[in-house]
Enzyme design. Sequence first.
Site, mmCIF file in Angstrom:
data_model
loop_
_atom_site.group_PDB
_atom_site.id
_atom_site.type_symbol
_atom_site.label_atom_id
_atom_site.label_comp_id
_atom_site.label_asym_id
_atom_site.label_seq_id
_atom_site.Cartn_x
_atom_site.Cartn_y
_atom_site.Cartn_z
ATOM 1 N N GLU A 85 0.808 -1.224 0.000
ATOM 2 C CA GLU A 85 0.000 0.000 0.000
ATOM 3 C C GLU A 85 0.841 1.275 0.000
ATOM 4 O O GLU A 85 0.539 2.222 0.722
ATOM 5 C CB GLU A 85 -0.949 -0.016 1.213
ATOM 6 C CG GLU A 85 -1.977 -1.113 1.091
ATOM 7 C CD GLU A 85 -2.833 -1.284 2.348
ATOM 8 O OE1 GLU A 85 -4.047 -1.458 2.176
ATOM 9 O OE2 GLU A 85 -2.314 -1.264 3.457
HETATM 10 C C1 ACM Z 1 -1.858 -5.486 4.061
HETATM 11 O O1 ACM Z 1 -2.908 -6.016 4.459
HETATM 12 N N1 ACM Z 1 -1.819 -4.191 3.786
HETATM 13 C C2 ACM Z 1 -0.667 -6.267 3.849
#
Ligand code: ACM
Length: 540
Positions: free
Chosen positions: A345
Amino acid sequence: MSVRQRRTLPRLLGAALLLAAAGISCVGAAPLSHSAADSTTRPLGQVVPVPASVTPAGQPYTLTSATRIRIDEDSRDSRAVADYLAGILRPSTGLSLRVVDQDEARGGIRLRLSGTEKSLGDEGYRLQSGRDGVTLTAHRPTGLFRGVQTLRQQLPAAVEKRTRQPGPWKVAGGTITDTPRYAYRGAMLDVSRHFFTVEQVKRYIDQLALYKINKLHLHLSDDQGWRIAIDSWPRLATYGGSTQVGGGPGGHYTKADYKEIVRYAASRHQEVVPEIDLPGHTNAALASYAELNCDGVAPPLYTGTAVGFSSLCVPKDITYDFVDDVIRELAALTPGKYLHIGGDEAHSTTHEDYVAFMEKVQPIVAKYGKTVVGWHQLTGAVPAKGALAQYWGLDRTSPAEKEQVAAAARNGTGLILSPADRVYLDMKYTKDTKLGLAWAGYVEVQRSYDWNPAAYLPGAPAEAVKGVEAPLWTETISENAHIDQMAFPRLPGVAELGWSPAATHDWEAYKTRLAAQGPRFEALGIDYYRSPQVPWPAAR
Ligand code: ACM
């Protein structure tokens, strides 16, 4: 297969046929009507994870005041396993269970390390039980420890209580020979969104041990908190660790605390995999040191639950001084092989910056002697040789993203599978689950168990799959009881996916064995979710 098995165990028939087809001699659980069994003897192999091979035979062994735990002379490792076993069995059984050299007694419980039993590998064991005693044989001490978990589960659930219980304490007769399907069987705890104390982490380690989990992945940094003391950048912990989701006081581990977690995990034959999430998920670090920000201005601490808004400053040299210091100090605290650098992310980092960042940071991990693990977005850069990518996609993840990961796997990157819509322990079970999130959907117990890691990701070779891991993110989780509710009973199913041979996979058989864990959870004080999918025994 005998007629008796077929008549008495119709639900296991499907699994037995699969095993027969796979050339495995016996279903991973004994028939309920076996002559040695009575109401106080759990049929051999009725444990989680189900063993690879189970051959019931003969009479059960009954623990008595004469029972000793026998170990090979001079083996400190065997003694540690023996003391651990005695520590579990003594309070409930009231038996002395003295640990002695094997020549000092006969029968009883023998823990035997054998240099010649190489086929048992690092974690395998053989359990042989009969009227005169139980022998656990392993090639390595870890195999003895895993075997002890099986032995423990063969005893009545009340053995887990910490006060004297009536018994009798019987272990069904026969032989179990058991080795794991995957070498990497992990559980992750996010100690950043909410901080968990050393004692809380130890409690989870003990729970994981019962199901033969061998990796404890600690998510040590995120936007909401930095949880590990780094001497060269002290404000990371003292300021960056000073809050958490919802604005509570947070906390951090001193190096002594962290070493104690690592030591305790090792005593349960678990390796700690520390994660510093980079280059996103870094608000706590950016808030602690203004110079890490591209504009030189520190943002405020963050106590919300949004993701994707923070990034280290990829063009600045100081970023790599920072990363080098953090990884050096963390690697020095880490006896295990792996160091996880996150990589998920990174929505506030351009693709070019992300690739450049990973190109600079992965060699730092190697420089300090560790192997890179990253969330699967790492495959959007060039994963280092030997790196593992942790896949956390969903059924609905785009084919292109899945193919990017599969292509990396074909190219030598190992995979740890943590599909969020299967094994994220923070997902709600149903719409009525009070805790947890639902962005990956609802994940009931059957859904978390009923998939095959080897065939899960299209185009990824089965050999690339190194194992499975069940992450527990903690935006909504702040107490032991919360961990219990979300991890149990899904965690044992993920543990079984990681340990047991594919040929044993069978929901109908599994749910019966899982149901038998209910009284054990209760005896251990685990406040588990009573899933209606599982035929739990009636409360007593
Ligand atoms: C995640 O759940 N951002 C690895």
